[in-house]
Design a protein around this motif. Structure first.
Motif, PDB file in Angstrom:
ATOM      1  N   ARG A 159       0.848  -1.203   0.000  1.00  0.00           N
ATOM      2  CA  ARG A 159       0.000   0.000   0.000  1.00  0.00           C
ATOM      3  C   ARG A 159       0.882   1.252   0.000  1.00  0.00           C
ATOM      4  NH1 ARG A 159      -2.171  -0.372   4.701  1.00  0.00           N
ATOM      5  NH2 ARG A 159      -3.461  -2.125   4.096  1.00  0.00           N
ATOM      6  N   GLU A 160       1.917   1.243   0.854  1.00  0.00           N
ATOM      7  CA  GLU A 160       2.822   2.388   0.922  1.00  0.00           C
ATOM      8  C   GLU A 160       3.473   2.653  -0.438  1.00  0.00           C
ATOM      9  OE1 GLU A 160       6.472   3.850   3.689  1.00  0.00           O
ATOM     10  OE2 GLU A 160       6.674   1.868   2.807  1.00  0.00           O
ATOM     11  N   LEU A 161       3.885   1.601  -1.133  1.00  0.00           N
ATOM     12  CA  LEU A 161       4.505   1.774  -2.448  1.00  0.00           C
ATOM     13  C   LEU A 161       3.559   2.460  -3.421  1.00  0.00           C
ATOM     14  CD1 LEU A 161       6.297  -1.678  -2.814  1.00  0.00           C
ATOM     15  CD2 LEU A 161       7.383   0.553  -2.472  1.00  0.00           C
ATOM     16  N   TYR A 162       2.334   1.977  -3.504  1.00  0.00           N
ATOM     17  CA  TYR A 162       1.383   2.553  -4.456  1.00  0.00           C
ATOM     18  C   TYR A 162       0.933   3.957  -4.060  1.00  0.00           C
ATOM     19  CZ  TYR A 162       1.065  -1.495  -7.464  1.00  0.00           C
ATOM     20  OH  TYR A 162       1.366  -2.478  -8.367  1.00  0.00           O
ATOM     21  N   GLU A 163       0.837   4.229  -2.773  1.00  0.00           N
ATOM     22  CA  GLU A 163       0.394   5.557  -2.326  1.00  0.00           C
ATOM     23  C   GLU A 163       1.487   6.612  -2.445  1.00  0.00           C
ATOM     24  OE1 GLU A 163      -1.108   4.915   1.635  1.00  0.00           O
ATOM     25  OE2 GLU A 163      -2.992   4.061   0.887  1.00  0.00           O
ATOM     26  N   LEU A 195       7.507   2.078  -9.621  1.00  0.00           N
ATOM     27  CA  LEU A 195       6.729   2.207 -10.852  1.00  0.00           C
ATOM     28  C   LEU A 195       5.520   1.284 -10.892  1.00  0.00           C
ATOM     29  CD1 LEU A 195       9.696   2.405 -13.387  1.00  0.00           C
ATOM     30  CD2 LEU A 195       8.348   4.302 -12.455  1.00  0.00           C
ATOM     31  N   SER A 196       5.720   0.013 -10.563  1.00  0.00           N
ATOM     32  CA  SER A 196       4.630  -0.950 -10.659  1.00  0.00           C
ATOM     33  C   SER A 196       5.057  -2.263 -10.020  1.00  0.00           C
ATOM     34  CB  SER A 196       4.266  -1.174 -12.124  1.00  0.00           C
ATOM     35  OG  SER A 196       3.145  -2.023 -12.254  1.00  0.00           O
ATOM     36  N   MET A 197       4.072  -3.166  -9.853  1.00  0.00           N
ATOM     37  CA  MET A 197       4.345  -4.475  -9.262  1.00  0.00           C
ATOM     38  C   MET A 197       3.421  -5.508  -9.883  1.00  0.00           C
ATOM     39  SD  MET A 197       3.923  -5.614  -5.284  1.00  0.00           S
ATOM     40  CE  MET A 197       5.439  -4.837  -4.765  1.00  0.00           C
ATOM     41  N   GLU A 198       3.907  -6.709 -10.005  1.00  0.00           N
ATOM     42  CA  GLU A 198       3.105  -7.853 -10.439  1.00  0.00           C
ATOM     43  C   GLU A 198       3.241  -8.931  -9.375  1.00  0.00           C
ATOM     44  OE1 GLU A 198       1.188  -7.952 -13.053  1.00  0.00           O
ATOM     45  OE2 GLU A 198       1.924  -6.201 -14.113  1.00  0.00           O
ATOM     46  N   GLY A 235       4.975  -3.069 -19.372  1.00  0.00           N
ATOM     47  CA  GLY A 235       3.988  -2.218 -20.047  1.00  0.00           C
ATOM     48  C   GLY A 235       3.197  -1.344 -19.077  1.00  0.00           C
ATOM     49  N   LYS A 236       3.015  -1.819 -17.846  1.00  0.00           N
ATOM     50  CA  LYS A 236       2.357  -1.006 -16.824  1.00  0.00           C
ATOM     51  C   LYS A 236       3.342  -0.053 -16.167  1.00  0.00           C
ATOM     52  CE  LYS A 236       0.320  -3.340 -13.664  1.00  0.00           C
ATOM     53  NZ  LYS A 236      -0.378  -4.261 -12.763  1.00  0.00           N
ATOM     54  N   ALA A 237       4.606  -0.435 -16.125  1.00  0.00           N
ATOM     55  CA  ALA A 237       5.610   0.347 -15.408  1.00  0.00           C
ATOM     56  C   ALA A 237       6.207   1.470 -16.251  1.00  0.00           C
ATOM     57  CB  ALA A 237       6.732  -0.574 -14.923  1.00  0.00           C
ATOM     58  N   ALA A 238       6.165   1.331 -17.555  1.00  0.00           N
ATOM     59  CA  ALA A 238       6.814   2.307 -18.432  1.00  0.00           C
ATOM     60  C   ALA A 238       5.804   2.842 -19.448  1.00  0.00           C
ATOM     61  CB  ALA A 238       7.991   1.647 -19.149  1.00  0.00           C
ATOM     62  N   LYS A 239       6.260   3.788 -20.221  1.00  0.00           N
ATOM     63  CA  LYS A 239       5.415   4.392 -21.253  1.00  0.00           C
ATOM     64  C   LYS A 239       5.041   3.339 -22.296  1.00  0.00           C
ATOM     65  CE  LYS A 239       5.419   8.211 -24.547  1.00  0.00           C
ATOM     66  NZ  LYS A 239       6.227   9.290 -25.121  1.00  0.00           N
ATOM     67  N   HIS A 240       3.793   3.325 -22.695  1.00  0.00           N
ATOM     68  CA  HIS A 240       3.302   2.379 -23.687  1.00  0.00           C
ATOM     69  C   HIS A 240       3.198   3.067 -25.041  1.00  0.00           C
ATOM     70  CE1 HIS A 240       0.021   0.135 -25.794  1.00  0.00           C
ATOM     71  NE2 HIS A 240       0.823  -0.843 -25.445  1.00  0.00           N
ATOM     72  N   LEU A 241       3.831   2.484 -26.048  1.00  0.00           N
ATOM     73  CA  LEU A 241       3.797   3.040 -27.402  1.00  0.00           C
ATOM     74  C   LEU A 241       3.190   2.028 -28.362  1.00  0.00           C
ATOM     75  CD1 LEU A 241       7.444   4.441 -27.505  1.00  0.00           C
ATOM     76  CD2 LEU A 241       5.349   5.738 -27.142  1.00  0.00           C
ATOM     77  N   PRO A 242       2.279   2.445 -29.213  1.00  0.00           N
ATOM     78  CA  PRO A 242       1.726   1.511 -30.199  1.00  0.00           C
ATOM     79  C   PRO A 242       2.754   1.211 -31.289  1.00  0.00           C
ATOM     80  CG  PRO A 242       0.866   3.710 -30.545  1.00  0.00           C
ATOM     81  CD  PRO A 242       1.705   3.767 -29.296  1.00  0.00           C
ATOM     82  N   ILE A 243       2.619   0.041 -31.894  1.00  0.00           N
ATOM     83  CA  ILE A 243       3.481  -0.316 -33.028  1.00  0.00           C
ATOM     84  C   ILE A 243       2.958   0.419 -34.255  1.00  0.00           C
ATOM     85  CG2 ILE A 243       4.216  -2.183 -34.555  1.00  0.00           C
ATOM     86  CD1 ILE A 243       4.174  -4.015 -32.118  1.00  0.00           C
ATOM     87  N   THR A 244       3.878   1.040 -34.986  1.00  0.00           N
ATOM     88  CA  THR A 244       3.531   1.804 -36.185  1.00  0.00           C
ATOM     89  C   THR A 244       4.299   1.228 -37.368  1.00  0.00           C
ATOM     90  OG1 THR A 244       5.350   3.357 -35.910  1.00  0.00           O
ATOM     91  CG2 THR A 244       3.270   3.889 -34.783  1.00  0.00           C
TER      92      THR A 244
END
Length: 120
Positions: free
Chosen positions: A6-10, A18-21, A94-103
């Motif tokens: 909780r502390e990490l996300y808050e 950045l994120s956790m799985e 993908g949740k932790a960093a910027k998400h870019l679509p494939i072009t």
């Protein structure tokens, strides 16, 4: 442990988290965390919530071989990774960093990993 998570996300921005799985199996629990920098990860590891959670864990498993633990840390420089998601929600990096679509400019792995536009 829940208090620590909780502390990490808050406090993501100030801690550098950045994120956790988390994955739970029959005999295995895996927690993967993503951090902005090694320095911020190491600073959090020495913080009160983490040390308290670690102390409590060790007290519960001392004297038993029923619980094992391993810890791995990897430093991946910016631009040296990719995560591809097809028809699924963002997960892991993908949740932790910027998400870019494939072009058209980044349609192949070689193009994505060498493109100056693939800022993560």
């Amino acid at each position: 442990m829940p208090g620590m998570i909780r502390e990490l996300y808050e406090n993501k921005d100030e801690l550098g988290f950045l994120s956790m799985e988390s994955f739970f199996g029959l005999r295995t629990t895996v927690m993967i965390s993503y951090w902005r920098s090694n320095e911020e990860l190491l600073a959090y590891a020495k913080g009160q919530k983490h040390l308290t959670a670690w102390k409590n864990f060790n007290q519960k498993v001392t004297g038993t071989d029923a619980v094992g633990i391993y810890h791995e840390t990897y430093y991946v420089p910016e631009g040296n990774y990719e995560s591809i998601y097809g028809n699924m929600p963002l997960h892991g990096l993908g949740k932790a960093a910027k998400h870019l679509p494939i072009t058209a400019e980044t349609v192949s792995a070689k193009k994505r990993l060498t493109s100056s536009t693939t800022t993560k």
